[in-house]
Write an enzyme that holds these catalytic residues in place. Structure first.
Site, PDB file in Angstrom:
ATOM      1  CD  GLU A 225      -2.957   1.087   2.286  1.00 37.52           C
ATOM      2  OE1 GLU A 225      -3.430   2.150   2.725  1.00 37.52           O
ATOM      3  OE2 GLU A 225      -3.308  -0.038   2.683  1.00 37.52           O
TER       4      GLU A 225
ATOM      5  CE  LYS B  40      -6.236  -0.819   5.301  1.00 42.52           C
ATOM      6  NZ  LYS B  40      -5.317   0.044   4.532  1.00 42.52           N
TER       7      LYS B  40
ATOM      8  CG  ASP C 275      -0.377 -16.568  11.180  1.00 40.96           C
ATOM      9  OD1 ASP C 275      -0.985 -15.800  10.412  1.00 40.96           O
ATOM     10  OD2 ASP C 275      -0.805 -17.690  11.483  1.00 40.96           O
TER      11      ASP C 275
ATOM     12  CG  HIS D  56      -3.336   7.506   0.000  1.00 47.69           C
ATOM     13  ND1 HIS D  56      -2.650   6.383   0.420  1.00 47.69           N
ATOM     14  CD2 HIS D  56      -4.209   7.082  -0.938  1.00 47.69           C
ATOM     15  CE1 HIS D  56      -3.104   5.327  -0.230  1.00 47.69           C
ATOM     16  NE2 HIS D  56      -4.051   5.727  -1.063  1.00 47.69           N
TER      17      HIS D  56
END
Length: 434
Positions: free
Chosen positions: A85, A275, A291, A388
């Site tokens: 991202e 998130k 993991d 962004h």
């Protein structure tokens, strides 16, 4: 293709690729070439990657990056991150630089307890089951002595085993709730091996327990498995400084605090808020061979521990001091699994100066806090899209097939302009038309 394939796993890699390309892609030759393009040129390294999982036909690359200037407990780190991202690594780096001159990050491990459970059905007298368990407990521990001896030598092992009655939820449902210390190993295989032996001992001992009726002796073990919810495997990371020093960067401390409180109060906002935290957490977890799915599941369950999904970060203003902190449940390892197999994982841990599992917990929590700080800083000042979309600009230009010269011109052009898909397309077409 309507006919199922037989014996696919037994085919060679070349045969698997040929089957997939010929039956499920429009251009088989181009598909084969693409898959081969992402193989490692060193056959030994490729073989290692092939054997991580089943039915491997190629490698799926993610960028492996670093975020510098993280001062954690007085020690300077460069943090490896594996993520696709845009703006995540840049945001983490910017946050690290902001706090570098304000005392850096402080982190501490609160506890490292991990959990596993044996789930079983018993429909008899609960008092008799409790008496049985009291006699059974030392036998359970003795039964896994061959599994636990090496872990115990290093200071880990079984912490406790409890009998829990959950028959109010499901008829006859009980469990052995077991806690473990696995030190620098994540410990999944160790825990599951112990649990499966516990289950065997439970069944064998119940079958011959004289105080049980014949029906009570028939305990049904449903499953034995570790839990990825580890609320007692907890780490805290924080930053703090005087309000005046905090606001030097053009951020309102009060507005920042309100943004955190909104995420604490409102689940729709909290999910996106968290998130962003996991952008930082997962990137480091993945780069160090841990993991990230287990971490995600446990962290989000923890975010709901008080009955409503809420922010994982917290902020306060007291006596002129701004404090921002996070508490996360993180079951991580620095030995075993991919940590000793994947070449980039080994390098990532080396870049982190070969941390213990506790040190890695602190580093990962700091990465999550830094990511959240950077996101909130943007949201309460310029807005999230400005930074962004500038980071996303290169992806957009690549998708549009821009040449290197065109990319350079457009990066310069959008330094002081708003980046949108339409504006980039228009600017590129204008250059191409000239």
């Amino acid at each position: 293709m309507d006919t199922p394939v037989e014996g696919f796993s037994k085919r060679s890699k070349a045969e698997k690729i040929a089957y997939i390309a010929e039956h499920f892609t429009k251009d088989p030759e181009a598909s084969k070439k693409l898959l081969e393009q992402y193989w490692n040129p060193d056959p030994a390294v490729q073989k290692l990657h092939d054997e991580f999982i089943e039915n491997t036909i190629s490698n799926y690359y993610l960028p492996f990056a670093v975020a510098p200037n993280f001062l954690i407990n007085g020690k300077l780190y460069v943090i490896p991150m594996a993520i696709e991202e845009s703006s995540v690594v840049a945001a983490a780096s910017k946050a690290a630089k902001f706090w570098l001159d304000r005392g850096g990050f402080k982190a501490k491990v609160i506890d490292t307890e991990k959990v596993g459970q044996v789930h079983f059905i018993y429909k008899g007298d609960v008092q008799k089951l409790q008496h049985f368990f009291e006699a059974l407990k030392p036998k359970l521990i003795q039964g896994v002595s061959s599994i636990t001896q090496n872990m115990e030598k290093r200071g880990g092992g079984i912490k406790n085993i409890e009998l829990r009655d959950l028959s109010d939820k499901i008829e006859g449902y009980h469990q052995l709730h077991c806690t473990f210390e696995t030190l620098d190993a994540m410990g999944a295989n160790f825990i599951n091996s112990c649990l499966e032996q516990f289950a065997k001992t439970l069944k064998d001992e119940a079958a011959s327990y004289a105080n049980f009726s014949p029906e009570e002796q028939q305990i049904e073990v449903v499953m034995s498995i570790l839990s990825n919810y580890v609320p007692q495997c907890l780490v805290r990371a924080e930053v703090s400084c005087p309000i005046a020093q905090f606001e030097e960067g053009g951020i309102s401390a009060e507005k920042f605090l309100r943004a955190v409180n909104i995420a604490k109060a409102e689940p729709y906002r909290a999910v996106t808020h968290n998130k962003g935290i996991m952008n930082g957490v997962d990137a480091v977890v993945l780069a160090t061979g841990n993991d990230f799915r287990a971490v995600e599941a446990g962290v989000h369950a923890y975010a709901s521990k008080d009955g409503q999904y809420s922010s994982l970060t917290h902020a306060s203003i007291k006596d002129g001091i701004f404090t921002f902190w996070i508490e996360l449940p993180l079951a991580l390892g620095t030995v075993g699994g991919l940590t000793s197999l994947h070449p980039l994982v080994k390098l990532g841990l080396e870049i982190l100066q070969k941390p213990t599992a506790k040190e890695l917990m602190q580093i990962v929590a700091v990465a999550g806090l830094a990511q959240n700080f950077a996101a909130l800083r943007s949201l309460v000042t310029t807005g999230i899209q400005k930074g962004h979309m500038k980071m996303h600009l290169m992806n957009m230009l690549n998708q549009m097939g821009a040449s290197e010269s065109e990319k350079q011109q457009l990066v310069q052009y959008f330094k002081d302009r708003t980046v949108t898909n339409a504006s980039v397309k228009e600017a590129l077409e204008k250059i191409q038309s000239q």
